[in-house]
Design a protein around this motif. Structure first.
Motif, PDB file in Angstrom:
ATOM      1  N   ASP A  19       0.830  -1.206   0.000  1.00 55.59           N
ATOM      2  CA  ASP A  19       0.000   0.000   0.000  1.00 55.59           C
ATOM      3  C   ASP A  19       0.865   1.256   0.000  1.00 55.59           C
ATOM      4  OD1 ASP A  19      -2.403  -1.400  -0.027  1.00 55.59           O
ATOM      5  OD2 ASP A  19      -2.657  -1.307   2.154  1.00 55.59           O
ATOM      6  N   ARG A  22       2.337   1.922  -3.388  1.00 55.13           N
ATOM      7  CA  ARG A  22       1.332   2.475  -4.312  1.00 55.13           C
ATOM      8  C   ARG A  22       1.095   3.956  -4.044  1.00 55.13           C
ATOM      9  NH1 ARG A  22      -2.792  -1.531  -2.968  1.00 55.13           N
ATOM     10  NH2 ARG A  22      -4.205   0.236  -3.001  1.00 55.13           N
ATOM     11  N   LEU A  23       1.100   4.350  -2.774  1.00 53.38           N
ATOM     12  CA  LEU A  23       0.863   5.762  -2.437  1.00 53.38           C
ATOM     13  C   LEU A  23       2.078   6.629  -2.731  1.00 53.38           C
ATOM     14  CD1 LEU A  23      -1.125   5.417   0.914  1.00 53.38           C
ATOM     15  CD2 LEU A  23      -2.020   5.807  -1.397  1.00 53.38           C
ATOM     16  N   TYR A  26       2.685   9.145  -5.626  1.00 53.70           N
ATOM     17  CA  TYR A  26       2.129  10.500  -5.572  1.00 53.70           C
ATOM     18  C   TYR A  26       3.041  11.477  -4.817  1.00 53.70           C
ATOM     19  CZ  TYR A  26      -1.992   8.185  -7.310  1.00 53.70           C
ATOM     20  OH  TYR A  26      -2.855   7.452  -8.090  1.00 53.70           O
ATOM     21  N   ARG A  66      -8.529   8.072  -4.532  1.00 61.18           N
ATOM     22  CA  ARG A  66      -9.041   6.751  -4.946  1.00 61.18           C
ATOM     23  C   ARG A  66      -8.071   5.650  -4.524  1.00 61.18           C
ATOM     24  NH1 ARG A  66     -10.922   9.511  -9.445  1.00 61.18           N
ATOM     25  NH2 ARG A  66      -9.063   9.034 -10.673  1.00 61.18           N
ATOM     26  N   GLU A  67      -6.777   5.909  -4.670  1.00 58.52           N
ATOM     27  CA  GLU A  67      -5.755   4.922  -4.271  1.00 58.52           C
ATOM     28  C   GLU A  67      -5.791   4.709  -2.760  1.00 58.52           C
ATOM     29  OE1 GLU A  67      -3.412   2.201  -5.650  1.00 58.52           O
ATOM     30  OE2 GLU A  67      -3.297   3.916  -7.005  1.00 58.52           O
ATOM     31  N   THR A  70      -8.418   2.356  -1.411  1.00 62.02           N
ATOM     32  CA  THR A  70      -8.258   0.919  -1.668  1.00 62.02           C
ATOM     33  C   THR A  70      -7.215   0.279  -0.755  1.00 62.02           C
ATOM     34  OG1 THR A  70      -6.536   1.189  -3.348  1.00 62.02           O
ATOM     35  CG2 THR A  70      -8.827   1.264  -4.105  1.00 62.02           C
ATOM     36  N   THR A  71      -6.659   1.042   0.169  1.00 63.79           N
ATOM     37  CA  THR A  71      -5.595   0.520   1.026  1.00 63.79           C
ATOM     38  C   THR A  71      -6.141  -0.047   2.325  1.00 63.79           C
ATOM     39  OG1 THR A  71      -5.199   2.602   2.204  1.00 63.79           O
ATOM     40  CG2 THR A  71      -3.985   2.269   0.124  1.00 63.79           C
TER      41      THR A  71
END
Length: 153
Positions: A19, A22-23, A26, A66-67, A70-71
């Motif tokens: 997670d 993925r973050l 940004y 949005r990301e 989903t975590t």
């Protein structure tokens, strides 16, 4: 949390590393945008004086939210953390972020949850996380705690 329920460092990293990675994509955007405005009101063509202005959010901010949603960081009971730590302002959030250890990573998730969840009801909250620097501080802290090196471009 009792001692028997505490996760080891490795277990925490295994739970959250994907997670966080993925973050972190940004992070460059947040470094540029932090402290600035990530939304504006659409007052353009077709809006007459008795119409309500519509907020328009930066597309990267919306993708980030949005990301986040989903975590495993999302916790609908984040308000209990805010009560327990007496968090009232963004300055309180920033102080708590700075002092968190890896064992308290769920506290960081609860702060992130506040913005993601409350923003669904009041969209301006999403922008506040950029303006007050909370998103940037959170990602930098998660990167530090997970000991993730900046990916080569």
């Amino acid at each position: 949390m009792s001692d028997s329920l505490k996760l080891s460092r490795e277990e925490i990293i295994i739970c959250y590393k994907e997670d966080v990675l993925r973050l972190l994509k940004y992070l460059p955007w947040l470094e540029k945008a932090s402290g600035g405005v990530a939304s504006r009101l659409y007052n353009g063509e077709g809006i007459d004086k008795c119409s309500m202005a519509v907020p328009v959010y930066d597309s990267t901010l919306l993708a980030f939210i949005r990301e986040v949603q989903t975590t495993d960081f999302i916790n609908r009971n984040y308000v209990y953390t805010f009560s327990r730590y007496r968090i009232k302002t963004a300055a309180d959030e920033l102080r708590l972020i700075e002092s968190c250890s890896l064992q308290e990573v769920s506290v960081l998730g609860d702060i992130l949850s506040k913005y993601a969840i409350r923003g669904q009801m009041k969209g301006a909250v999403w922008s506040e996380g950029v303006q007050n620097g909370v998103y940037l501080a959170l990602l930098n802290k998660l990167k530090e705690l997970m000991e993730i090196r900046k990916p080569l471009a």
